[in-house]
Design a protein around this motif. Structure first.
Motif, mmCIF file in Angstrom:
data_model
loop_
_atom_site.group_PDB
_atom_site.id
_atom_site.type_symbol
_atom_site.label_atom_id
_atom_site.label_comp_id
_atom_site.label_asym_id
_atom_site.label_seq_id
_atom_site.Cartn_x
_atom_site.Cartn_y
_atom_site.Cartn_z
ATOM 1 N N LEU A 1 0.779 -1.220 0.109
ATOM 2 C CA LEU A 1 -0.036 0.078 -0.062
ATOM 3 C C LEU A 1 0.849 1.114 0.046
ATOM 4 O O LEU A 1 1.936 1.374 0.765
ATOM 5 N N PRO A 2 0.631 2.240 -0.745
ATOM 6 C CA PRO A 2 1.149 3.410 -0.778
ATOM 7 C C PRO A 2 1.271 3.980 0.724
ATOM 8 O O PRO A 2 0.097 4.082 1.495
ATOM 9 N N GLY A 3 2.336 4.482 1.090
ATOM 10 C CA GLY A 3 2.380 4.796 2.821
ATOM 11 C C GLY A 3 2.232 3.798 3.722
ATOM 12 O O GLY A 3 1.786 4.349 5.124
ATOM 13 N N ALA A 4 2.480 2.565 3.232
ATOM 14 C CA ALA A 4 2.016 1.625 4.630
ATOM 15 C C ALA A 4 3.127 1.804 5.622
ATOM 16 O O ALA A 4 4.344 2.161 5.584
ATOM 17 N N MET A 5 2.645 1.671 6.776
ATOM 18 C CA MET A 5 3.391 1.671 7.884
ATOM 19 C C MET A 5 4.701 0.392 7.652
ATOM 20 O O MET A 5 4.428 -0.583 7.199
ATOM 21 N N SER A 6 5.867 1.038 8.043
ATOM 22 C CA SER A 6 7.014 -0.120 7.670
ATOM 23 C C SER A 6 7.127 -0.972 8.939
ATOM 24 O O SER A 6 6.439 -0.989 10.004
ATOM 25 N N PRO A 7 7.659 -2.160 8.455
ATOM 26 C CA PRO A 7 7.664 -3.147 9.371
ATOM 27 C C PRO A 7 8.427 -2.776 10.852
ATOM 28 O O PRO A 7 7.931 -3.355 11.722
ATOM 29 N N ARG A 8 9.313 -2.091 10.734
ATOM 30 C CA ARG A 8 10.092 -1.509 11.560
ATOM 31 C C ARG A 8 8.816 -0.638 12.871
ATOM 32 O O ARG A 8 9.037 -0.957 14.044
ATOM 33 N N MET A 9 8.216 0.045 12.066
ATOM 34 C CA MET A 9 7.266 1.017 12.911
ATOM 35 C C MET A 9 6.198 -0.265 13.580
ATOM 36 O O MET A 9 5.762 0.037 14.673
ATOM 37 N N LEU A 10 5.923 -1.302 12.836
ATOM 38 C CA LEU A 10 4.889 -1.953 13.300
ATOM 39 C C LEU A 10 5.225 -3.308 14.350
ATOM 40 O O LEU A 10 4.685 -3.392 15.311
ATOM 41 N N GLU A 11 6.687 -3.469 14.200
ATOM 42 C CA GLU A 11 7.426 -4.230 15.354
ATOM 43 C C GLU A 11 7.239 -3.275 16.526
ATOM 44 O O GLU A 11 7.051 -3.917 17.666
ATOM 45 N N ARG A 12 7.598 -2.203 16.520
ATOM 46 C CA ARG A 12 7.611 -1.340 17.753
ATOM 47 C C ARG A 12 6.444 -0.992 18.433
ATOM 48 O O ARG A 12 5.962 -1.073 19.428
ATOM 49 N N MET A 13 5.239 -1.274 17.733
ATOM 50 C CA MET A 13 3.820 -0.814 17.981
ATOM 51 C C MET A 13 3.281 -2.065 18.691
ATOM 52 O O MET A 13 2.730 -1.928 19.597
ATOM 53 N N LEU A 14 3.575 -3.257 18.030
ATOM 54 C CA LEU A 14 2.619 -4.660 18.139
ATOM 55 C C LEU A 14 3.542 -5.707 18.673
ATOM 56 O O LEU A 14 2.905 -6.505 19.392
ATOM 57 N N ASN A 15 4.637 -5.524 18.657
ATOM 58 C CA ASN A 15 5.714 -6.805 18.730
ATOM 59 C C ASN A 15 6.854 -6.356 19.662
ATOM 60 O O ASN A 15 8.027 -6.799 19.529
ATOM 61 N N PRO A 16 6.675 -5.886 20.891
ATOM 62 C CA PRO A 16 7.904 -5.517 21.606
ATOM 63 C C PRO A 16 8.769 -6.522 22.189
ATOM 64 O O PRO A 16 9.865 -6.356 22.510
ATOM 65 N N THR A 17 7.882 -7.893 22.217
ATOM 66 C CA THR A 17 8.544 -8.916 22.932
ATOM 67 C C THR A 17 9.442 -9.638 21.605
ATOM 68 O O THR A 17 10.347 -10.676 22.003
ATOM 69 N N GLY A 18 9.274 -9.117 20.367
ATOM 70 C CA GLY A 18 10.156 -9.736 19.522
ATOM 71 C C GLY A 18 9.764 -11.055 18.977
ATOM 72 O O GLY A 18 10.614 -12.030 18.458
ATOM 73 N N ALA A 19 8.600 -11.578 18.725
ATOM 74 C CA ALA A 19 7.993 -12.641 18.445
ATOM 75 C C ALA A 19 8.454 -12.733 16.733
ATOM 76 O O ALA A 19 8.649 -11.631 16.112
ATOM 77 N N PRO A 20 8.539 -13.812 16.166
ATOM 78 C CA PRO A 20 8.939 -13.943 14.687
ATOM 79 C C PRO A 20 7.811 -12.967 13.959
ATOM 80 O O PRO A 20 6.731 -12.908 14.269
ATOM 81 N N SER A 21 8.285 -12.429 12.983
ATOM 82 C CA SER A 21 7.572 -11.699 12.158
ATOM 83 C C SER A 21 7.889 -11.426 10.423
ATOM 84 O O SER A 21 8.975 -11.736 10.325
ATOM 85 N N PHE A 22 6.929 -11.380 9.721
ATOM 86 C CA PHE A 22 7.240 -11.383 8.131
ATOM 87 C C PHE A 22 6.379 -10.082 7.457
ATOM 88 O O PHE A 22 5.124 -9.873 7.881
ATOM 89 N N SER A 23 6.922 -9.395 6.670
ATOM 90 C CA SER A 23 6.285 -8.767 5.723
ATOM 91 C C SER A 23 5.467 -9.391 4.674
ATOM 92 O O SER A 23 6.066 -10.431 4.184
ATOM 93 N N ALA A 24 4.477 -8.902 4.237
ATOM 94 C CA ALA A 24 3.530 -9.756 3.558
ATOM 95 C C ALA A 24 2.953 -8.957 2.509
ATOM 96 O O ALA A 24 2.393 -7.785 2.988
#
Lengths: 203, 262
Positions: A145-168
């Protein structure tokens, strides 16, 4: 909880795709369903409401292969994303062995992602379970998506414990298979640990 | 006949209990309070009773009950055609529960002059300013049978919901029996032929879809829908098959032409 049926040599696990409405849970399941060979998958059950006002829930079983003398089967579920379907989400979560949280990368869905994750945590707590104790994988969907939140931003927002994650980009299948492989591996690892402790249901 | 489970549905939800009983392939009667029950044969739901209703509708209504206790007595139950697959029953029951939860406390701002069917019976019982749950109780209707007719009216813009109000207190439930007397084995009532046939017809339709025989599948889904007109899955599948076949959808199963299986 995963079940082992010794007589039929079957190990069954349940994977639940969670996330806000329209984040791409169904697209993930559709793509996965098409990716499995026809002779190893069951029907994709799509229960819509009568007028198809909203896609309600999806489910399909798939045979993953053999571990020793056991056939391994996974049942994949999505939950309905709309906020008022909470009893249904709780029902789907019953006995989940692994969770995939599909986050919507559209900036306008930031709050919806947070609310859905909080709802997941609360629903697990109501069932006496803890999100941190369950295999969990995040997927940052709609990265095209144009202007999509970056994986880094999403990690910070939703995944503070560092669970595995994938861009898709689930509509193109990008990241879908990797996400699934990761959660299956995490569940299998948990089962191995559980089997050592004797906490896997067997019949 | 041992009681093997007892608990508070507020703490252990019905979906959890049912999934456990299905997973263990249990046979017996699950009682929800003193007046509602579901019989299972080898983990499959084969009969239900709830507030004077029987069959699949009663099984769905169980998910909307507010009862203080459940208990499961294990005993042999004669195998019969299932009311539905357990997964479908649970998901549909939960959906109806969720939908009713958002409808029950709603008042009505505007309603059509004339509404047929159960929704019409409900709306005719609606006092000014009262919520839908008040009218439901007055009309003595099952919640699960009202949800979709009401939502259809709302979607069509014919029914406009107003603000929500406090729900009336639930009727007092009789106290739980401290220990349930052993229940003699109860043979499941004979299967409702329409349901059994509809289930088989639906499965046949799905099988034919997988084989690519859409004309045959259409006939099977139509048969399922004729036998069980409120079967949502059959209706959707029929609509989709017809979409693919390029046939014009029919408004009612009974009026649709029945194609022979090629």
């Amino acid at each position: 909880m995963a079940r082992i049926h010794h007589a039929s040599g079957l190990l069954t696990m349940k994977i639940v795709y969670y996330g806000p409405g329209l984040s791409g849970k169904t697209t993930n399941l559709q793509w996965l369903h098409e990716s499995y060979p026809a002779d190893t998958r069951g029907d994709l059950v799509k229960l819509d409401t009568e007028t198809e006002r909203t896609l309600f829930f999806d489910y399909f079983p798939a045979e993953l292969g053999m571990i020793g003398r056991y056939r391994v089967k996974a049942n994949f579920f999505t939950v309905p994303g709309q906020s008022f379907y909470n009893a249904t989400r709780r029902a789907v979560l019953v006995g989940a062995d692994g969770l995939v949280f599909i986050a919507d990368s559209a900036p306008s869905r930031e709050e919806a992602n947070l609310v859905s994750l909080a709802n997941l945590r609360e629903n697990l707590r109501a069932a006496g379970r803890d999100l941190e104790q369950l295999p969990l994988v995040f997927q940052w969907n709609k990265q095209d998506l144009p202007g999509a939140m970056s994986p880094r931003m999403l990690e910070r927002m939703l995944n503070p414990t560092g669970a595995p994650s994938f861009s898709a980009v689930a509509t193109r299948g990008e990241g879908v298979w990797d996400t699934q492989v990761c959660i299956l591996q995490a569940v299998m690892e948990r089962l191995r640990a559980g089997a050592r402790k004797g906490s896997v249901a067997s019949a | 006949m041992p009681e093997v489970l007892r608990g508070d549905p507020g703490r252990v939800g019905l979906p959890s209990v049912l999934q456990l009983l299905e997973g263990e392939a249990m046979s017996g009667r699950l009682a929800l309070g003193p007046a509602a029950w579901l019989d299972l044969a080898n983990g499959l739901p084969v009969a239900a009773s709830c507030e004077g209703r029987e069959g699949r509708g009663a099984a769905l209504e169980l998910f909307l009950l507010d009862v203080p206790w459940f208990s499961f007595d294990a005993h042999p139950v004669e195998a019969a055609a299932p009311l539905d697959a357990m997964l479908s029953l649970i998901m549909e029951g939960c959906r109806l529960s969720d939908e009713w939860a958002r409808l029950a406390a709603s008042t009505v701002q505007r309603q059509p002059d004339r509404v047929e069917g159960l929704a019409g019976r409900l709306l005719s019982q609606l006092p000014d300013g009262a919520c839908l749950e008040v009218a439901r109780r007055a009309a003595g209707l099952a919640r699960c049978s009202l949800v979709d007719p009401l939502l259809s009216l709302v979607e069509a813009g014919a029914l406009v919901l107003g603000p929500t109000v406090a729900l009336p207190e639930p009727l007092p439930a009789p106290p739980p029996a401290p220990v349930l007397a052993p229940t003699p084995p109860v043979a499941a009532p004979p299967p409702e032929p329409a349901f059994a046939d509809a289930f088989v017809a639906l499965e046949e339709g799905r099988r034919l879809v997988r084989l690519g025989d859409l004309v045959g599948a259409e006939a099977a889904f139509l048969a399922a829908l004729t036998l069980r007109p409120d079967d949502r899955v059959a209706r959707q599948n029929l609509a989709r098959v017809r979409q693919v076949l390029g046939a014009a959808p029919s408004s009612s199963p009974s009026s649709a032409p029945h194609r022979s299986h090629a």
